[in-house]
Design a protein around this motif. Structure first.
Motif, PDB file in Angstrom:
ATOM      1  N   GLY C  33       0.801  -1.219   0.000  1.00 58.81           N
ATOM      2  CA  GLY C  33       0.000   0.000   0.000  1.00 58.81           C
ATOM      3  C   GLY C  33       0.837   1.274   0.000  1.00 58.81           C
ATOM      4  N   ASP C  34       0.153   2.379  -0.211  1.00 58.26           N
ATOM      5  CA  ASP C  34       0.845   3.663  -0.300  1.00 58.26           C
ATOM      6  C   ASP C  34       1.550   4.031   1.009  1.00 58.26           C
ATOM      7  N   LEU C  35       0.875   3.766   2.119  1.00 59.48           N
ATOM      8  CA  LEU C  35       1.477   4.136   3.397  1.00 59.48           C
ATOM      9  C   LEU C  35       2.748   3.308   3.654  1.00 59.48           C
ATOM     10  N   ASP C  36       2.696   2.053   3.287  1.00 66.68           N
ATOM     11  CA  ASP C  36       3.906   1.227   3.403  1.00 66.68           C
ATOM     12  C   ASP C  36       5.051   1.847   2.620  1.00 66.68           C
ATOM     13  N   LYS C  37       4.736   2.252   1.408  1.00 64.98           N
ATOM     14  CA  LYS C  37       5.798   2.803   0.555  1.00 64.98           C
ATOM     15  C   LYS C  37       6.314   4.134   1.118  1.00 64.98           C
ATOM     16  N   LYS C  38       5.390   4.926   1.643  1.00 69.62           N
ATOM     17  CA  LYS C  38       5.812   6.191   2.233  1.00 69.62           C
ATOM     18  C   LYS C  38       6.769   5.948   3.406  1.00 69.62           C
ATOM     19  N   VAL C  39       6.410   4.990   4.226  1.00 68.58           N
ATOM     20  CA  VAL C  39       7.231   4.732   5.414  1.00 68.58           C
ATOM     21  C   VAL C  39       8.586   4.142   5.021  1.00 68.58           C
ATOM     22  N   GLU C  40       8.585   3.299   4.010  1.00 67.57           N
ATOM     23  CA  GLU C  40       9.870   2.768   3.532  1.00 67.57           C
ATOM     24  C   GLU C  40      10.780   3.906   3.080  1.00 67.57           C
ATOM     25  N   ALA C  41      10.178   4.894   2.415  1.00 60.31           N
ATOM     26  CA  ALA C  41      10.972   6.054   1.987  1.00 60.31           C
ATOM     27  C   ALA C  41      11.506   6.822   3.200  1.00 60.31           C
ATOM     28  N   ARG C  42      10.693   6.889   4.251  1.00 59.87           N
ATOM     29  CA  ARG C  42      11.145   7.566   5.469  1.00 59.87           C
ATOM     30  C   ARG C  42      12.357   6.856   6.080  1.00 59.87           C
ATOM     31  N   PHE C  43      12.334   5.557   6.024  1.00 53.55           N
ATOM     32  CA  PHE C  43      13.488   4.816   6.538  1.00 53.55           C
ATOM     33  C   PHE C  43      14.757   5.197   5.764  1.00 53.55           C
ATOM     34  N   CYS C  44      14.606   5.345   4.458  1.00 54.68           N
ATOM     35  CA  CYS C  44      15.773   5.729   3.649  1.00 54.68           C
ATOM     36  C   CYS C  44      16.281   7.109   4.072  1.00 54.68           C
ATOM     37  N   GLU C  45      15.360   8.029   4.310  1.00 56.60           N
ATOM     38  CA  GLU C  45      15.773   9.360   4.771  1.00 56.60           C
ATOM     39  C   GLU C  45      16.462   9.275   6.137  1.00 56.60           C
ATOM     40  N   VAL C  46      15.840   8.536   7.036  1.00 56.77           N
ATOM     41  CA  VAL C  46      16.378   8.444   8.392  1.00 56.77           C
ATOM     42  C   VAL C  46      17.809   7.894   8.376  1.00 56.77           C
ATOM     43  N   PHE C  47      18.023   6.929   7.478  1.00 58.64           N
ATOM     44  CA  PHE C  47      19.355   6.293   7.458  1.00 58.64           C
ATOM     45  C   PHE C  47      20.277   6.867   6.385  1.00 58.64           C
ATOM     46  N   GLU C  48      19.791   7.888   5.667  1.00 58.44           N
ATOM     47  CA  GLU C  48      20.621   8.598   4.688  1.00 58.44           C
ATOM     48  C   GLU C  48      21.189   7.689   3.603  1.00 58.44           C
ATOM     49  N   ARG C  49      20.421   6.682   3.216  1.00 57.33           N
ATOM     50  CA  ARG C  49      20.834   5.842   2.096  1.00 57.33           C
ATOM     51  C   ARG C  49      19.666   4.939   1.711  1.00 57.33           C
ATOM     52  N   GLU C  50      19.785   4.286   0.589  1.00 59.79           N
ATOM     53  CA  GLU C  50      18.754   3.333   0.208  1.00 59.79           C
ATOM     54  C   GLU C  50      18.853   2.111   1.119  1.00 59.79           C
ATOM     55  N   VAL C  51      17.757   1.782   1.720  1.00 57.89           N
ATOM     56  CA  VAL C  51      17.724   0.591   2.562  1.00 57.89           C
ATOM     57  C   VAL C  51      16.521  -0.261   2.158  1.00 57.89           C
ATOM     58  N   SER C  52      16.571  -1.534   2.504  1.00 51.98           N
ATOM     59  CA  SER C  52      15.401  -2.406   2.345  1.00 51.98           C
ATOM     60  C   SER C  52      14.804  -2.642   3.718  1.00 51.98           C
ATOM     61  N   VAL C  53      13.489  -2.517   3.804  1.00 50.40           N
ATOM     62  CA  VAL C  53      12.821  -2.577   5.100  1.00 50.40           C
ATOM     63  C   VAL C  53      11.761  -3.676   5.098  1.00 50.40           C
ATOM     64  N   PHE C  54      11.738  -4.456   6.151  1.00 48.32           N
ATOM     65  CA  PHE C  54      10.754  -5.528   6.272  1.00 48.32           C
ATOM     66  C   PHE C  54      10.101  -5.453   7.640  1.00 48.32           C
ATOM     67  N   PHE C  55       8.825  -5.178   7.670  1.00 47.41           N
ATOM     68  CA  PHE C  55       8.093  -5.160   8.945  1.00 47.41           C
ATOM     69  C   PHE C  55       7.868  -6.590   9.424  1.00 47.41           C
ATOM     70  N   VAL C  56       8.016  -6.806  10.703  1.00 45.88           N
ATOM     71  CA  VAL C  56       7.696  -8.110  11.286  1.00 45.88           C
ATOM     72  C   VAL C  56       6.986  -7.895  12.615  1.00 45.88           C
ATOM     73  N   ALA C  57       6.542  -8.987  13.240  1.00 40.60           N
ATOM     74  CA  ALA C  57       5.656  -8.859  14.393  1.00 40.60           C
ATOM     75  C   ALA C  57       6.368  -8.624  15.716  1.00 40.60           C
ATOM     76  N   THR C  58       7.564  -9.154  15.850  1.00 37.20           N
ATOM     77  CA  THR C  58       8.234  -9.094  17.152  1.00 37.20           C
ATOM     78  C   THR C  58       9.729  -8.840  16.974  1.00 37.20           C
ATOM     79  N   GLY C  59      10.356  -8.410  18.045  1.00 34.10           N
ATOM     80  CA  GLY C  59      11.803  -8.241  18.007  1.00 34.10           C
ATOM     81  C   GLY C  59      12.513  -9.562  17.797  1.00 34.10           C
ATOM     82  N   THR C  60      11.959 -10.614  18.366  1.00 29.86           N
ATOM     83  CA  THR C  60      12.532 -11.941  18.143  1.00 29.86           C
ATOM     84  C   THR C  60      12.505 -12.292  16.663  1.00 29.86           C
ATOM     85  N   ALA C  61      11.420 -11.955  15.999  1.00 30.95           N
ATOM     86  CA  ALA C  61      11.330 -12.209  14.561  1.00 30.95           C
ATOM     87  C   ALA C  61      12.363 -11.385  13.812  1.00 30.95           C
ATOM     88  N   ALA C  62      12.508 -10.132  14.179  1.00 34.39           N
ATOM     89  CA  ALA C  62      13.478  -9.273  13.486  1.00 34.39           C
ATOM     90  C   ALA C  62      14.881  -9.860  13.610  1.00 34.39           C
TER      91      ALA C  62
END
Lengths: 350, 350, 350, 350
Positions: C33-62
């Motif tokens: 969805g659009d919001l997912d894509k927007k947030v992925e772009a925010r991650f790139c800004e936050v980290f100052e580079r292109e990154v790949s982002v994967f949402f998961v349910a728990t820290g253990t999963a991450a």
């Protein structure tokens, strides 16, 4: 003068001949043949009770599948810090049990320290879902560094395991050597001391390839036919394992072979103890000898044809060797001769 | 008159004797000995190129580890509906590849139908994360029902696999029988037709226990030493496998043994084709013969000492047998004699 | 006065409101969805580079899936002895990576000791098939005991990992708290110091459930869509994670929340340092405070409504507490108030 | 006019508001809080018996972990050929159960054919170690193609499963829609018909993310806490799932939402049945409608803002559509309005 390892030896002649003799004729496959059944019955006699026996291809398989059979989700198996299962099996025990963890327990002389075991087990309370669950304990008999658990020592480990209802497994890659060193029966050394499952190794003691998992409580082995098949460890021509064990047990050949190997190691121990250029690194009782030798003596021995491994200095004893010394491991087997032993001792004296 | 299976036979004398000869002396363990290296070189000669070879304990291990080496998360392997990997290995291929799925593709004569294969692969578009990912194709040569893929047929499957960059594996439990039936070379039948990995089976063709995974592109085998060790399939006394293959390849013994077995099957095929009480269920070309026989003839044969399996009627041909008939499988091997064949045919005639 | 854990808090109001606002309307599922894509772009800004982002349910999963993505057969991941991955995830990291092993490396202050890391890695030579293979290193930032790796410390670990080509993972369950403590940027703390993958935790810092795996080299994330789906971690209504991160990043809310939590911890540190009935067990820099308090003071605090955990005495410092003392852990969060802190300090003084 | 999927909808306002309300305050983590316990008690009321409930992140997780809890080595789970577990979960069910195999059973109307099920199960005799072991049956209610098992149909499947002692699992991703279609109680539809475990889905029916595994025999759930934690599916702030279910059950909101969705689908069914440019592809009873429409009508609808998926033609009915027709799937949800339905039907009439 080959002391590299007992798995550098070939097969004892009686075993190789029995295999040859078994090569003719037809037999039903996958462990259902007459010879398989005969050998299974022999295992029951040897252990003085009804046991379930599963042939597998390697010692790693025996250890891994035995431990897999008692694992639960999040399960933990306790082993000695230097145990083969944690040092030398490339993660196979974890792999076959769906990622169960091995937790290392220290202890002098290659044996699990009972107090440390209790303490480690206590780190995993029954219902602590985050930590994982204590599931099994495994001990190696004879140990990886040539020592042997006494019967009371086994009993003590067993009592700790039972308190928390943990299965007790014994890695018996050198089981025969331990038996002979103890002068104890197979039964006394295992189920009479609370051992539930044994990796019964024949390969290091004169077989080509003969490993078996022995369950002392057959009702605990119900999953094993499927665990073994799924692990690709069910031989079609299973009789070629059975034939080896058949010869192995005949007239107590297995104990004779182990007695010979231990006796050769005794020779090494005696000579090294009396040597000026070498000393025993620690006492051993089976067919492995660890010695601190001068680098010069080590080079001389190699130059004269001796084969052996230099061994890493144990972390617990960093000062074991001087700068001009090295730690070596010497392993004897059915194929070691008195001439080998004498020859090696002469190298040290040179 | 034992036609139960080629894995009910023992070991050919040359192989058993070679094993005996190899029993003496010391050799470095875990596949690093001289004989291991010699046999690996023989594999390169046999296949007319550099190959990587890994000995394992069972055909199930060979298939499972070969497929595991090319799996990816969510991976799919396409196999024939009656393939050994999906019918008879208790989930081992999935287990070793971390749960990759086998997808069955139908096809006449025990062979994957190329059009059905294309269609099944198309069910798994490249990036369809929900469905899983097409990863590999496996074919069995000779097939489980005694037929043999022709070289063009292998090429056709291969072309479909390559289009989607899928690895192509061949289960060669009866590879020698197929070669002899085709009159083709090992190279022509495998890598020259795009096969990437072969389960090279010696056990069913006169060895005790000799199975190898052959990689035709050694750079694709980089993970295999660890995959094999973690799978508990690395023999310490590896030379006892090497010795069998050494004898197996000498003077093309392996092809002679397969030729003999196929020729015995030819005898059965001829006699059954001419029989009043039996007929061939379908044409076969290797060492397996499937016949529809009257129940009376089957009982007579058993009564006179013949051993064979009755076989389930394939779902695709429910009308294959009448009420008073049964489907049987007859497997020949190096150990089958002309007397066995003649004796069995006489039973049918009785 | 709840100092039990930052995961006992609920959700920050801005985040909860944003979630409510996102509840209407339709959006394409499974992260497209659009919001997912927007947030992925925010991650790139936050980290100052292109990154790949994967949402998961728990820290253990991450943690588990990040580590799984770089595992190889027989793989070994090195972590601190007290790391969450080895202490508190019930074997999940091993499970998801097909039984890769975690090897604990000691180190003061909850941080991996670089020399010990080098030494442990050296136990696994490149091609030692029996031992397993060094594959990855994971560090926790902030650590499990409230300390924070400095940028040079991260760089030092990274250099050791790179020498052996090991992937470097950072468990950032409390990443924001560490950033604020360091006064460093997200980029400086991660990929600029050689970190390859980050478990980016939002849950402990004011989200309901917002965890992401961040890959700093997107080409290393090619398997992740399948690894995540196969792990049952792909949310259908993925926007409910995206909406939380959307609010989390807006106007640097995430850093403000962490700053608040750390500041509350500062208050505790100050008060405890000045107390007669308590002292800091060790210095911490993030939102966790470990204190030795008299048992009387602990009981008083509980009696007056304070919630916290008593903590096991670290094995390395058995004499940390006297008989009449206990070790406690105090965790602050966005939801901690100055009144809570003052109230607690008053209990100690009572 | 969004009919793409019920997981494209957001969250129902009551549920979103309840989540907001639950955002304040502290609660003990990992499922131990008061709200968790309250909701667990609600599940017991809803199902009229003591049940064990486990929240997880996704429907895939619910299915996979439920099936994992009853697997055995070499285990086989029987599912419908079009089941979500085999079509759309990227191998997760196999992954979590250590490679258990899914065996597809055909059947009309998206439901397992009982005779075919019996026949497939019979392919796996109890002790046939090569084939694997029948372990479980899973059915989807409502099915993936919008149909609903009647109570007697569930009973029939159950009786077959019980005969071989197989666990019976129900994938209830659209459980509420099925209940409403049947006019049956939760108890009647599940354990009273022999269902052992239910994947209870709230996400598709108005929740953000609310999935639970329900065990009707709590003693069969003993391994689940560890299975769930090891699967990285134990939420720390578990109350955010609990809060959703709390609102979901209040005043039977869940049934009202499902009733609304089904009623919207009824509207579609009625209109399509009366249309000249469309017809129902097959009868459905829940919130999914499958229609054959002219390509022109499909394009018109899209042009006017309707969203839906074109669907692959089922293999069993290759002649379902003409050249100028296409098969489409329309899914309704709590968020579907009568205006959406009327608007869409108008497109068809245009």
């Amino acid at each position: 003068m080959n002391f590299a390892s007992d798995n550098w030896a070939g097969a004892h002649e009686s075993i190789a001949q029995r295999l040859l003799a078994a090569s003719a004729g037809f037999a039903s496959a996958y462990g259902t043949g007459d010879l398989d059944k005969k050998v299974e019955a022999r295992f029951c006699e040897v252990f003085e009770r009804e046991v379930s026996v599963f042939f597998v291809a390697t010692g790693t398989a025996a250890n891994s599948l035995a431990l897999a059979s008692v694992q639960r989700p999040g399960g933990i198996t306790f082993c000695h810090s230097e145990a083969h299962v944690i040092e030398d099996e490339c993660g196979a025990p974890e792999f076959f049990s769906g990622s169960a963890r091995l937790v290392a327990v220290p202890g002098a002389s290659g044996k699990i320290d009972p107090a440390r075991l209790s303490s480690k087990i206590a780190d995993f309370p029954e219902d602590a879902v985050h930590h994982g669950r204590a599931s099994a304990v495994t001990i190696t008999q004879a140990t990886e560094i040539g020592t042997v658990y006494t019967l009371p020592e086994i009993g003590e480990i067993s009592a700790i395991a039972k308190k928390r209802n943990l299965a007790l497994h014994m890695d018996g890659a050198r089981f025969a050597n331990a038996l002979v060193a103890l002068g104890a029966t197979p039964a006394e050394t295992t189920w009479k001391r609370g051992v539930d499952m044994l990796s019964f190794g024949g390969t290091k003691n004169g077989c080509w390839c003969a490993e078996a998992i022995v369950f002392f409580h057959p009702d605990q082995a119900k999953e094993m036919p499927f665990i073994r098949k799924r692990a690709a460890q069910l031989f079609s021509k299973s009789r070629f394992i059975a034939a080896q064990f058949d010869a192995y047990f005949d007239n107590d050949l297995w104990l004779d072979l182990a007695r010979h190997a231990n006796s050769m190691a005794d020779g090494l121990r005696g000579g090294i103890g009396a040597s000026n250029t070498a000393r025993l690194a620690w006492p051993t009782a089976s067919n492995e000898v660890f010695a601190v030798v001068t680098k010069g003596a080590a080079r001389t021995a190699e130059h004269r044809g001796a084969t052996f491994y230099e061994w890493p200095i144990p972390a617990a004893t960093p000062d074991l060797v001087d700068d001009n010394e090295t730690l070596i491991r010497l392993v004897t087997s059915f194929a070691t001769t008195k001439a080998d032993v004498d020859g090696f001792l002469k190298c040290l004296a040179a």
